[in-house]
Enzyme design. Structure first.
Site, PDB file in Angstrom:
ATOM      1  N   GLY A  95       0.410  -0.790   0.330  1.00  0.00           N
ATOM      2  CA  GLY A  95      -0.264   0.059   0.049  1.00  0.00           C
ATOM      3  C   GLY A  95       1.076   1.770   0.058  1.00  0.00           C
ATOM      4  O   GLY A  95       0.062   2.510   0.356  1.00  0.00           O
ATOM      5  N   LYS A  96       2.091   1.409  -0.278  1.00  0.00           N
ATOM      6  CA  LYS A  96       2.834   2.060  -0.389  1.00  0.00           C
ATOM      7  C   LYS A  96       2.647   3.261  -1.769  1.00  0.00           C
ATOM      8  O   LYS A  96       2.408   4.485  -1.149  1.00  0.00           O
ATOM      9  CB  LYS A  96       4.216   1.376   0.239  1.00  0.00           C
ATOM     10  CG  LYS A  96       4.196   0.992   1.581  1.00  0.00           C
ATOM     11  CD  LYS A  96       5.748   0.720   1.365  1.00  0.00           C
ATOM     12  CE  LYS A  96       6.058   0.197   2.386  1.00  0.00           C
ATOM     13  NZ  LYS A  96       7.853  -0.463   2.645  1.00  0.00           N
ATOM     14  N   VAL A  97       2.825   2.512  -2.502  1.00  0.00           N
ATOM     15  CA  VAL A  97       2.573   2.964  -4.022  1.00  0.00           C
ATOM     16  C   VAL A  97       0.960   2.408  -4.670  1.00  0.00           C
ATOM     17  O   VAL A  97       0.534   1.620  -4.820  1.00  0.00           O
ATOM     18  CB  VAL A  97       3.830   2.651  -5.277  1.00  0.00           C
ATOM     19  CG1 VAL A  97       3.747   2.905  -6.364  1.00  0.00           C
ATOM     20  CG2 VAL A  97       5.369   3.351  -4.517  1.00  0.00           C
TER      21      VAL A  97
END
EC number: 2.5.1.46
Length: 345
Positions: free
Chosen positions: A291-293
């Site tokens: 869910g970071k990018v």
């Protein structure tokens, strides 16, 4: 001849002719391998700067300042091609060192290191520096810390104060730290102790100073930047601590109940490979799983020596954005609810 969906776009060989760097990059979009990726990174960065309400965060690792990249980074700050910098402490120490008139020197990776040690010369691959000058700078940091006094602050607040001090001392305008101070661009140093700045602060501590760099406040502050930005894009020079420090903001914001989509632009210049499992070579596709990018983000990873990529990319962006006014974020850290961000032209 039979064609299909896979063969709609032929490559175009590069012609050697008079043209700008940005024109060369545009031409390389129809080549292959890392040349095309470098051109795609310029295209992505240029498009990112056109987006409304977007905050661009840069992670800076590696010995970029000794290698001659400090003016490139300070240019990106002054022109607001980046809005927040997360760096190793070493890069900022070396920047401050040069800002006060000291130098790094052209050397050789084949030099006799025992002889260098005898002459008080430190080697950073093929760059030399004078150890005595570094130690003087360590003590300058210690003296500066004592002038600040006994406070607890984030690394962002400390770097702001250091920028102010460098300006007072007449430091060069092409300094990263000075440019960030003058243009309200926050600098975070999540591993500040792992640098000569940390050495200087340790000297001050041994003298009796109780100055605390609150690294958890760092995490909170940079997460607020991501939470309160309209959109975010990231540019990583290398990887390491600066990369993860920025990447984890999306995860933290999500855990705290914020609806964040992940970074919407992601660019990296790295010489590390993903198959070793380390973060510096980790792909942005892998970051999607955390869910970071954002899944639909524009993602460009260039496997290249950053000292080759940065000057080319910066020159291309300089040409592409000439005369273009960007809506850059303005940070105010003293609002009733913490950080406030306004996007002004």
């Amino acid at each position: 001849m039979h064609h299909n969906v896979f063969t709609n776009t032929p490559t175009i060989p590069i012609d050697v002719k008079d043209r700008s760097v940005s024109e060369l990059m545009d031409g390389m979009l129809r080549t292959g391998f890392q040349g095309r990726k470098l051109a795609e990174s310029v295209q992505a960065w240029s498009n990112m700067l056109k987006e409304k309400d977007t905050t661009v965060l840069m992670g800076l690792s590696g010995a970029m300042v000794p290698a001659g990249m400090r003016r490139v980074i300070s240019y990106l700050i002054r022109e607001r091609m980046i809005d927040c910098l997360v760096s190793t402490g070493a890069n900022l120490f070396h920047d401050s060192h040069e800002a006060l008139g000291r130098k790094h020197y052209v050397g050789s990776h084949l030099a006799n290191d025992e002889k260098l040690f005898e002459h008080g010369v430190d080697r950073i691959y093929d760059v030399f520096a004078v150890e005595e000058e570094f130690r003087n700078a360590d003590n300058l940091i210690a003296d500066f810390a004592e002038e600040i006094g006994e406070i607890s602050c984030s690394s962002r607040e400390f770097m702001y104060l250091l920028g102010k001090e460098l300006v007072r001392r007449g430091a060069a305008e092409d300094s990263i730290v000075v440019s960030a101070y003058r243009h309200n661009v926050p600098i975070f140093v999540p591993a500040l102790s792992d640098s000569s700045i940390g050495i200087g602060l340790t000297i001050a501590r041994r003298r009796g100073l109780k100055l605390e760099i609150d690294q958890i406040k760092d995490v909170d502050e940079i997460t607020q930047i991501v939470e309160k930005s309209g959109h975010t894009g990231v540019v990583y020079v290398g990887g390491g601590v600066p990369k993860n420090f920025i990447q984890q903001t999306e995860v933290i914001a999500s855990i705290l109940g914020m609806d964040v989509p992940g970074h919407e632009y992601a660019i990296q210049y790295t010489s590390d490979s993903p198959h070793w499992g380390g973060l510096s070579g980790c792909t942005f596709d892998e970051a999607v799983s955390w869910g970071k990018v954002a899944a639909q983000a524009k993602k460009v990873q260039v496997f290249v020596d950053a000292t080759i990529a940065l000057p080319i990319v910066a020159h291309a962006l300089h040409e592409k954005t000439r005369g273009v006014k960007r809506t850059a974020p303005v940070f105010s850290w003293d609002g009733p609810e913490g950080l406030e961000i306004a996007y002004n032209e």
